[in-house]
Design a protein around this motif. Structure first.
Motif, short mmCIF file in Angstrom:
data_model
loop_
_atom_site.label_atom_id
_atom_site.label_comp_id
_atom_site.label_asym_id
_atom_site.label_seq_id
_atom_site.Cartn_x
_atom_site.Cartn_y
_atom_site.Cartn_z
N SER A 1 37.97 31.83 -2.49
CA SER A 1 39.28 31.84 -3.14
C SER A 1 39.16 31.33 -4.56
O SER A 1 38.38 30.44 -4.86
CB SER A 1 40.24 30.93 -2.38
N ARG A 2 39.98 31.90 -5.41
CA ARG A 2 40.06 31.40 -6.78
C ARG A 2 40.79 30.06 -6.78
O ARG A 2 41.67 29.83 -5.96
CB ARG A 2 40.90 32.35 -7.64
N GLY B 1 51.36 36.82 -6.31
CA GLY B 1 50.30 37.82 -6.34
C GLY B 1 50.87 39.21 -6.15
O GLY B 1 52.01 39.35 -5.70
N GLY C 1 48.99 42.15 -4.76
CA GLY C 1 48.08 43.08 -4.10
C GLY C 1 48.48 43.29 -2.65
O GLY C 1 49.53 42.82 -2.20
N THR D 1 47.18 41.97 -0.05
CA THR D 1 47.23 40.72 0.71
C THR D 1 48.62 40.10 0.61
O THR D 1 49.20 39.68 1.61
CB THR D 1 46.19 39.73 0.18
N GLY E 1 43.66 36.98 -5.41
CA GLY E 1 42.32 37.55 -5.41
C GLY E 1 41.26 36.51 -5.18
O GLY E 1 41.49 35.31 -5.23
N GLU E 2 40.06 37.02 -4.91
CA GLU E 2 38.94 36.16 -4.56
C GLU E 2 37.75 36.52 -5.42
O GLU E 2 37.74 37.57 -6.05
CB GLU E 2 38.57 36.36 -3.08
N TYR F 1 31.76 37.86 -10.45
CA TYR F 1 31.41 39.10 -9.74
C TYR F 1 30.09 39.62 -10.26
O TYR F 1 29.61 39.22 -11.32
CB TYR F 1 32.48 40.17 -9.99
N ASP G 1 33.98 45.04 -3.04
CA ASP G 1 34.76 44.01 -3.73
C ASP G 1 33.90 43.02 -4.53
O ASP G 1 34.39 42.38 -5.45
CB ASP G 1 35.60 43.20 -2.72
N GLY H 1 34.09 43.34 -8.31
CA GLY H 1 35.21 42.87 -9.12
C GLY H 1 35.98 43.97 -9.81
O GLY H 1 37.12 43.79 -10.19
N GLY I 1 38.25 47.15 -5.47
CA GLY I 1 39.53 46.71 -4.93
C GLY I 1 40.16 47.59 -3.89
O GLY I 1 41.24 47.32 -3.42
#
Lengths: 335, 561
Positions: B224-225, B263, B265, B267, B375-376, B392, B412, B415, B418
């Motif tokens: 995780s960021r 976020g 996306g 997710t 994002g991760e 990435y 992924d 980077g 996606g």
């Protein structure tokens, strides 16, 4: 060393060329001298494709006659006769009478351009119809004497430029109207007289078969764009023929014993200018001139008149209207 | 051939063939197999036009085989892919684009139901390749390597293969029996699967590089960021992907009264919907991107499967577009609300895009939980030497790393991807690059020009609406039942029939019928260019009627001297 030569293998059976294996009857072969994008050459091929091999063709003088038979070659693969400009129908009448006398059912097709039909061969055609000969007369209508260099004919539409109807101070192209030949033919009380266009091959083929099935004189008027005479790009022949039908200037109809039978409905009528602007013979109608505007409106009125007269406006989308009849799918036309 | 004359000097019929009108020509028609827009838009590299054509021919098995030459998992991608192919589809400019994902899914489901198998993979003669990570990228790489004749050992840290498809995609989007079936079919090619092997724990990169002829890393982004708002972090902090994974694995999820997800996306949207169904009254999604709609800049729109977004809005999720969180309102370590502000991505004067927040647009949202789903990044343990401290991998189009020969990456972890489809495309391209490297040639990716809408002749197609897919009504949606339904065979066939065959021969006979010079020959066999027609240049006068009247733009006129 005495070596015994192996016997020469037997010559393999001659392979048919791809051209010989085409899954359609080739009545009019390649190598003819028609111009690029010739509507008439295509129309004649499509007529023969639908008619099949058991036919005799008579041909009036004109482009078709000239470009298919430069001596000593011929593009025809059926019996074909040409004598003069004015007598295609007369010859066809005689051939038909001879066939009848022999008890042969071979169908006779008379062909001519609009010059040889609307004007020069008109009396012979009228006689053939009056005597009820069992002949299909096909007129390829490119709306002028193209073979001799684009002179106006009885079929040339109003306001079109030809070498004998030039636009200028006095006139905006042809002064007179296009002769309503189909009504004149129908007035002979023939069983079947129809118009069609080379741009709608499915309709054309159906009408040829229909006409040949009928005992008695039948008549088919085939609208055939002429890139040279109309002054349009050769690649646009089919598109321009389609626009002529879709704007209403060339109604696609069937007249049976003088009464209106079927028509090809127009899905969405196009303005005539879409048709006119692609052709040099109508170029003067787009000049900055009040007469040009007037003539454009005149042609639009003629198209609207046709649409009303023949009830061409469709009643919603129809699979056989101008937009539906050509629908394709993978592996061939839809019908 | 001499001219044949009879004794009376009459020409025999048919002899005009002696006269080759082809010499008049200045331009000639030729077939051009363009790339359909769906093909060029597909991140996996699928040629949808090609396999839709097979469906049109009523050959679903051949369609599936053509499809799986590129993408081994059509039943999965037909469900989860945001289908950029449909956005690019030329038919969208005519009436409505083809429902490509619906037909793809139908083919995938047919294959599962009828137990269709891939062609048998050749015995491994190319040596053994290590593939790390059994997500979409790794599975695709393993599959394509196996089909090219390599032996493959596939490692994954988890007990089962599937990666994010298994751990993070809700069952409502992807039933697990579908995923299991497609993975089992890939494994059936003879792939040595080693679960519970994590890079950096059970595997060392150097060992892999010395024991295998090449290494493919499809390890995803698992870390995780860091997230905080001006240094403030809630006491109950958890990131979105983690919560989603936990919910899918064990079924539990915290139950706040109102929640905001930060976020834009899949997710974020998936998690929002899970919460809404679990009974959380207010679910907000705060995103810097725009919602799709007329006038929205495509590069600025949420990166979410369009129909998922539509369903989420139906279900009552509140989206706040072009917003970010500026401040957390905390009582102790507990969140009681947040302050949002409007922002846009705008050029910064140095040629880059920067986010600009607009003063005076602050609003307060009362929520008792805030969750980031932003994002991760790649977990660098064990591959520090390849990452150079970056988040990435930086690799070329085939996934090759500049400074580590024989190590390729995809999915992924790059980077710049996606989607599942992009990961599948990476796997395929890496297999080509590995094959090329080991046989000493250059890697190639087929590229064709894209045929645009104006090259088609639409007169030959009737307008038609897309065949609708069934969908569970909001009140019937659960946590386990798939929401979007599939096509029946008749529906799939009807939808495939709508394909305009952009840039490829439809075998409609138009050129053959409309050539005034009989210079188009119809062949029984398929020509090398994929059509059934051949130009007879002996007679073609170059008028161009065929090119104008071809519905598909398959014929072009070129100079001929």
């Amino acid at each position: 060393m005495n070596k015994i030569e192996p016997a020469a293998p037997e010559a393999p059976p001659q392979e048919l060329s791809p051209r010989d294996r085409q899954p359609r009857w080739r009545g009019l072969e390649a190598g003819h001298r028609a111009c690029q994008g010739c509507g008439e050459a295509l129309a004649a091929r499509l007529v023969l494709e639908a008619a099949g091999p058991d036919v005799v063709v008579t041909n009036a003088t004109g482009c078709l006659e000239v470009f298919t038979t430069p001596w000593p070659q011929s593009a025809w693969r059926v019996p074909w006769l040409h004598s003069l400009f004015e007598n295609s129908a007369a010859i066809a009448s005689g051939v038909e009478a001879a066939m009848k006398a022999k008890g042969q059912r071979t169908k006779v097709i008379a062909m001519g351009g609009d010059g040889g039909t609307f004007d020069i061969g008109f009396q012979a055609l009228s006689g053939m119809l009056e005597r009820m000969h069992n002949v299909l007369y096909v007129c390829y209508d490119n709306e002028a004497y193209m073979n001799t260099g684009i002179q106006r004919s009885g079929s040339t539409p109003h306001a079109a430029m030809t070498t004998t109807s030039p636009p200028g101070k006095e006139r905006m192209g042809k002064r007179h109207m296009k002769k309503d030949l189909l009504s004149i033919i129908a007035a002979h009380h023939v069983p079947y007289a129809a118009s069609t266009s080379v741009s709608f091959p499915a309709d054309l083929r159906r009408k040829v078969r229909r006409a040949l099935d009928i005992e008695g004189p039948t008549f088919l008027l085939v609208h055939s764009p002429c890139p040279l005479g109309w002054g349009h790009d050769a690649s646009r022949s089919i598109e321009i023929g389609r626009l002529a039908v879709e704007c209403g200037l060339f109604p696609v109809v069937e007249l049976e014993r003088g009464e209106l039978g079927g028509v090809m409905p127009i899905r969405e009528p196009r303005p005539v200018t879409e048709y006119l602007k692609l052709q040099n013979r109508f170029r003067h109608l787009f000049a900055d001139d009040h007469r040009a505007r007037e003539e454009r409106e005149h042609l639009q009125a003629l198209a609207d008149h046709n649409i009303d007269k023949y009830h061409l406006r469709g009643d919603g989308a129809d699979p056989l209207d101008t937009a539906g009849i050509d629908t394709v799918r993978r592996g061939g036309p839809l019908r | 051939m001499a001219t044949l004359l009879t004794r009376g000097a009459y020409a025999l019929p048919g002899t005009s063939l002696n006269f080759k009108t082809g010499t008049w020509r200045s331009e000639k028609p030729q077939h051009k197999h363009w790339a359909a827009p769906c093909h060029s838009a597909c991140p996996a590299g699928e040629d949808a036009q090609a396999w839709l054509a097979k469906v049109q021919e009523h050959k679903p098995r051949e369609a599936w085989e053509a499809l799986t030459r590129v993408n081994p998992m059509p039943a999965v991608t037909g469900r989860v892919c945001p289908h950029p192919c449909e956005s690019a589809c030329n038919r969208g400019q005519y009436d409505e684009s083809i429902t490509i994902h619906g037909v793809e899914r139908w083919l995938g489901d047919q294959a599962i139901a009828n137990r269709w198998t891939y062609p048998e993979a050749p015995k491994g003669a190319g040596g053994r390749i290590a593939v790390v990570g059994a997500g979409p990228a790794g599975l695709s790489a393993a599959y394509h390597l196996r089909r090219r004749g390599f032996e493959v050992t596939l490692f994954d840290a988890m007990p089962e293969a599937g990666g994010l498809l298994r751990s993070a995609i809700p069952l409502t989007r992807l039933p697990r029996d579908v995923l299991d079936a497609e993975i089992a079919r890939i494994m059936g090619l003879g792939i040595d699967f080693q679960p519970r092997h994590a890079l950096g724990r059970d595997l060392r990169l150097d060992d892999l590089r010395s024991s295998y002829r090449a290494v493919f890393l499809g390890i995803g982004a698992g870390k995780s960021r860091e997230w905080s708002v001006d240094g403030a972090v809630p006491g109950d902090y958890a990131d979105g992907l983690h919560l989603l994974k936990e919910w899918i694995a064990v079924g539990g999820i915290p139950m706040p009264k109102a929640v905001a997800i930060h976020g834009g996306g899949n997710t974020a949207v998936d998690l929002a919907r899970v919460w809404k169904r679990a009974g959380v009254a207010e679910v907000h999604v705060i995103t810097a991107s725009a919602l799709p709609g007329p006038g929205a800049d495509p590069s600025d729109v949420l990166n979410v499967v369009p129909r998922e977004l539509k369903e989420a809005i139906e279900e009552g999720i509140v989206f706040h577009e072009h917003r970010t969180i500026q401040r957390l309102l905390m009582r102790g370590s507990k969140v009681v609300g947040l302050e949002m502000v409007r922002l846009r991505k705008l050029p910064d004067g140095k040629g880059r895009m920067a986010r600009v927040a607009f003063e005076g647009t602050e609003t307060v949202l009362h929520v008792d939980m805030v969750v980031p789903a932003i994002g991760e990044v790649v977990e660098p343990t064990g591959i520090e030497s390849l990452m150079h401290g970056a988040n990435y991998f930086r690799a070329d189009a085939f996934g090759r790393l500049k400074d580590a020969e024989g190590v390729l990456v995809g999915g992924d972890s790059r980077g710049d991807r996606g989607t599942v489809s992009a990961a599948i495309g990476d796997g395929r391209k890496a297999a080509e690059a590995i094959d090329a490297m080991l046989s000493g040639r250059d890697a190639v990716e087929e590229r064709r020009d894209v045929v645009t809408f104006d090259k088609l002749n639409l007169h030959y197609f009737e307008r038609s609406r897309r065949v609708a897919l069934s969908e569970l009504p909001v009140e019937k949606r659960t946590d386990v039942d798939e929401i979007e339904g599939g096509y029946s065979p008749a529906e799939a066939s009807r939808e495939a029939d709508r394909c305009l065959s952009c840039g490829n021969c439809l075998a409609c006979d138009n050129c053959w019928t409309l050539c005034p010079d009989s210079a188009v020959l119809k062949m029984k066999e398929i020509a090398s260019d994929g059509s059934h027609y051949r130009f007879d240049y002996d007679y073609c006068k170059g008028c161009g009627v065929c090119a104008v009247e071809c519905p598909c733009g398959f014929i072009e006129m070129v100079a001929d001297d």
